[in-house]
Design an enzyme around this catalytic site. Structure first.
Site, short mmCIF file in Angstrom:
data_model
loop_
_atom_site.label_atom_id
_atom_site.label_comp_id
_atom_site.label_asym_id
_atom_site.label_seq_id
_atom_site.Cartn_x
_atom_site.Cartn_y
_atom_site.Cartn_z
N SER A 22 1.74 -4.72 -9.00
CA SER A 22 0.39 -4.34 -8.57
C SER A 22 -0.12 -3.27 -9.51
O SER A 22 0.66 -2.61 -10.19
CB SER A 22 0.45 -3.79 -7.14
OG SER A 22 -0.74 -3.13 -6.78
N TYR A 59 2.92 1.43 -0.13
CA TYR A 59 2.73 0.29 -1.04
C TYR A 59 2.89 0.73 -2.49
O TYR A 59 3.58 0.08 -3.28
CB TYR A 59 1.34 -0.29 -0.79
CG TYR A 59 1.04 -1.57 -1.54
CD1 TYR A 59 1.57 -2.78 -1.12
CD2 TYR A 59 0.21 -1.57 -2.67
CE1 TYR A 59 1.28 -3.97 -1.80
CE2 TYR A 59 -0.08 -2.74 -3.35
CZ TYR A 59 0.46 -3.94 -2.90
OH TYR A 59 0.18 -5.10 -3.57
#
Length: 263
Positions: free
Chosen positions: A144, A157
């Protein structure tokens, strides 16, 4: 010889019933690979099998939880028996919880780390022995932009995806000598059903504030599509990337290279 050809290869894509995982699995299938996927619930696997069938893709679906080490080992043994030894692994399964850090419970933090970081560790170590025996293997971790950047409400995250970036580099370091390449794909902001509300026009015809924010931050001046991830996935799954290892390929329209438009 076409270095992007995946005929005869078996690809396991975790959490690939829909969305980015489904798109990547479809691209690998188009390049000739046999697709195997898992999901956590039988109804998700059934939905995925139907979607692959509608796309004209023969896929094999298994119910398993990426955080369950014994269950994953059992699934991989079953795949090897029923389909064949896995050549390509895409660690796609993941979750995100948007909670301010000071309000987030340790249990919620651990759950994100468990699925997004421990999961790829568990599945990777289950397939690596077969790859070593076969003499080759490809592992693609779906990272990501949060592997590089922080943002409000995504502490767990970002921690998990930052860890996944380093796990990618470590798998490369530890297993490169066995002709196993481990790389990552870091998607930017992608058009999916989940992000659709953020792209809807406001009643006065103006853009949603978050949509404006993303367009101002992205040199490509658009959101990515799941199709934008297909070519990079095929490249990293194929012989074309045999000397590419420990790399994170950001498919983000240039957002990580750019400071953003002046207001």
């Amino acid at each position: 010889m076409n270095p992007f050809d995946l005929k005869g290869k078996i690809a396991l894509v975790t959490g690939a019933s829909y969305g980015i995982g489904f798109s990547i699995a479809s691209a690998l299938a188009e390049a000739g690979a046999t697709i195997v996927f898992n999901d956590i619930k039988p109804e998700f696997v059934d939905k995925g099998l139907q979607a692959y069938q509608e796309a004209g893709i023969k896929a094999y679906g298994y119910v398993s939880d990426v955080t369950d080490e014994a269950g994953i080992n059992e699934m991989v043994a079953k795949i090897e028996k029923e389909v064949g030894v896995i050549d390509i692994l895409v660690n796609n399964a993941g979750i995100i919880k948007r909670i301010p850090m000071h309000e987030m419970s340790a249990a919620d933090f651990r759950q994100v780390i468990d699925i997004d970081l421990n999961g790829p560790f568990i599945v990777s170590k289950a397939v690596i022995p077969g790859m070593i025996k076969k003499g080759h293997g490809k592992i693609i971790n779906i990272c990501s932009m949060m592997s590089e950047l922080g943002r409000e409400t995504v502490s767990a995250y970002a921690a998990a995806k930052g860890g996944l970036k380093m796990l990618t580099k470590n798998i490369c370091s530890e297993y490169g000598e066995f002709n196993i390449q481990c790389n990552g794909i870091g998607p930017g902001y992608i058009e999916t059903p989940q992000t659709a509300p953020l792209r809807e026009r406001q009643p006065d015809g103006s853009r949603h504030p978050f949509d404006s924010f993303i367009l101002a931050k992205t040199p490509a001046a658009r959101w990515g599509t799941t199709d934008d991830l297909k070519g990079p996935a095929v490249f990293l799954a194929s012989a074309a990337s045999d000397f590419v290892n420990g790399h994170i390929l950001y498919v983000d329209g240039g957002i990580l290279a750019y400071i953003g438009k002046q207001p």
